[in-house]
Scaffold this motif. Structure first.
Motif, mmCIF file in Angstrom:
data_model
loop_
_atom_site.group_PDB
_atom_site.id
_atom_site.type_symbol
_atom_site.label_atom_id
_atom_site.label_comp_id
_atom_site.label_asym_id
_atom_site.label_seq_id
_atom_site.Cartn_x
_atom_site.Cartn_y
_atom_site.Cartn_z
ATOM 1 N N GLY A 11 -7.039 0.781 -4.607
ATOM 2 C CA GLY A 11 -7.707 0.578 -3.325
ATOM 3 C C GLY A 11 -8.786 -0.478 -3.416
ATOM 4 O O GLY A 11 -8.919 -1.335 -2.541
ATOM 5 N N TRP A 31 0.826 -1.204 0.000
ATOM 6 C CA TRP A 31 0.000 0.000 0.000
ATOM 7 C C TRP A 31 0.864 1.259 0.000
ATOM 8 O O TRP A 31 0.550 2.241 -0.690
ATOM 9 C CB TRP A 31 -0.949 -0.003 1.185
ATOM 10 C CG TRP A 31 -1.828 1.210 1.212
ATOM 11 C CD1 TRP A 31 -1.817 2.236 2.092
ATOM 12 C CD2 TRP A 31 -2.835 1.548 0.241
ATOM 13 N NE1 TRP A 31 -2.753 3.181 1.762
ATOM 14 C CE2 TRP A 31 -3.393 2.793 0.626
ATOM 15 C CE3 TRP A 31 -3.311 0.913 -0.902
ATOM 16 C CZ2 TRP A 31 -4.405 3.407 -0.103
ATOM 17 C CZ3 TRP A 31 -4.320 1.538 -1.629
ATOM 18 C CH2 TRP A 31 -4.859 2.763 -1.223
ATOM 19 N N LEU A 66 -5.203 5.565 -7.182
ATOM 20 C CA LEU A 66 -5.467 5.138 -5.810
ATOM 21 C C LEU A 66 -6.840 4.484 -5.678
ATOM 22 O O LEU A 66 -6.984 3.475 -4.979
ATOM 23 C CB LEU A 66 -5.366 6.324 -4.854
ATOM 24 C CG LEU A 66 -3.973 6.759 -4.412
ATOM 25 C CD1 LEU A 66 -4.062 8.016 -3.567
ATOM 26 C CD2 LEU A 66 -3.274 5.650 -3.648
ATOM 27 N N ARG A 67 -7.845 5.048 -6.329
ATOM 28 C CA ARG A 67 -9.185 4.460 -6.263
ATOM 29 C C ARG A 67 -9.179 3.045 -6.834
ATOM 30 O O ARG A 67 -9.731 2.120 -6.243
ATOM 31 C CB ARG A 67 -10.186 5.323 -7.028
ATOM 32 C CG ARG A 67 -10.607 6.589 -6.329
ATOM 33 C CD ARG A 67 -11.921 7.126 -6.887
ATOM 34 N NE ARG A 67 -11.856 7.312 -8.336
ATOM 35 C CZ ARG A 67 -11.477 8.436 -8.926
ATOM 36 N NH1 ARG A 67 -11.133 9.487 -8.183
ATOM 37 N NH2 ARG A 67 -11.457 8.535 -10.243
ATOM 38 N N GLN A 104 -8.704 -4.129 -1.453
ATOM 39 C CA GLN A 104 -9.824 -4.534 -0.615
ATOM 40 C C GLN A 104 -10.418 -5.865 -1.044
ATOM 41 O O GLN A 104 -11.138 -6.506 -0.289
ATOM 42 C CB GLN A 104 -10.902 -3.458 -0.633
ATOM 43 C CG GLN A 104 -10.497 -2.183 0.097
ATOM 44 C CD GLN A 104 -11.484 -1.054 -0.097
ATOM 45 O OE1 GLN A 104 -12.543 -1.249 -0.686
ATOM 46 N NE2 GLN A 104 -11.134 0.123 0.388
#
Length: 231
Positions: free
Chosen positions: A159, A121, A155-156, A163
């Motif tokens: 991310g 990350w 990042l979106r 997840q």
């Protein structure tokens, strides 16, 4: 691609793992850059000889090692490996397994420990920053030349991927990945040798096998003779 020789040093650092427990992690220090080239053979022989002499008579090798540069200093983000070689104080970097974890920030009692997921990350955040700076380009679709337009967009996307529970760095069906310079070199060499086709020499094929093995350790899958490198 440079294939470097690393040697175990009789130096160590304390790493704080769960519940405040300390682990002693040995130094795996860069000894010879591009150690498989013919010009480096004499330096490799000398480094291996010195390493064997340094560990002669020692009862055991460290179970965990941290990879450091020629200067010999660890830093946050340095990969930690489980040492896989019995009574052997050296290795080439392509022989190393996937990292066990990474060094975190330094404290009075030692370095914190970062998991593979935590480091992944942090790498993603750093890549997003470089996208915004214009110093890094990350492909959403490599074959079609489509790139992320901003760090926020990247990042979106990453991310959502993190997840999903896959922290290994595999791109799967998403069609994108933030690739480090080291991984980029490996994948470029794989593609270069594959494109040689029937003109590839036995040495090329042997090297291709080593490259594929390293790529798999880093979370990629590359098949001989097919343009199926995942991005």
């Amino acid at each position: 691609m440079s294939v470097d020789l690393y040697v175990l040093k009789r130096k160590s650092v304390k790493v704080l793992v769960q519940n405040g427990v300390q682990e002693t992690v040995g130094f795996l220090e860069l000894a010879v850059e591009n150690g498989l080239s013919q010009d480096s053979q004499r330096m490799v022989d000398s480094a291996v000889k010195y390493a064997r002499r340094e560990w002669e008579g020692q009862e055991g090798f460290p179970e965990l090692v941290v990879q450091v540069g020629a200067a010999g200093f660890p830093r946050p983000g340095s990969p930690i490996f489980k040492w896989p070689f019995f009574r052997r104080p050296y290795c080439f970097d392509h022989e190393l397994p996937a990292p066990f974890g990474y060094l975190g920030e330094r404290e009075l009692r030692g370095y914190r420990f970062r998991t593979v997921r935590e480091q992944a990350w942090l790498n993603i955040v750093e890549t997003a920053r470089r996208i915004d700076e214009g110093s890094t380009k990350v492909y959403k679709d490599f074959r079609n030349g489509e790139v992320f337009g901003s760090g926020e967009e990247f990042l979106r996307a990453r991310g959502q991927f993190m997840q999903s529970g896959d922290a290994s760095g595999k791109s799967g069906q998403h069609g994108y990945n933030a690739v480090s310079p080291r991984v980029t070199k490996i994948l470029e060499l794989i593609r270069f040798i594959q494109e040689k086709g029937e003109s590839a020499s036995p040495a090329d094929i042997n090297f291709l096998g080593s490259l594929r093995e390293k790529a798999v350790q880093l979370g990629y899958s590359c098949q001989l003779g097919q343009e199926d490198i995942p991005w």
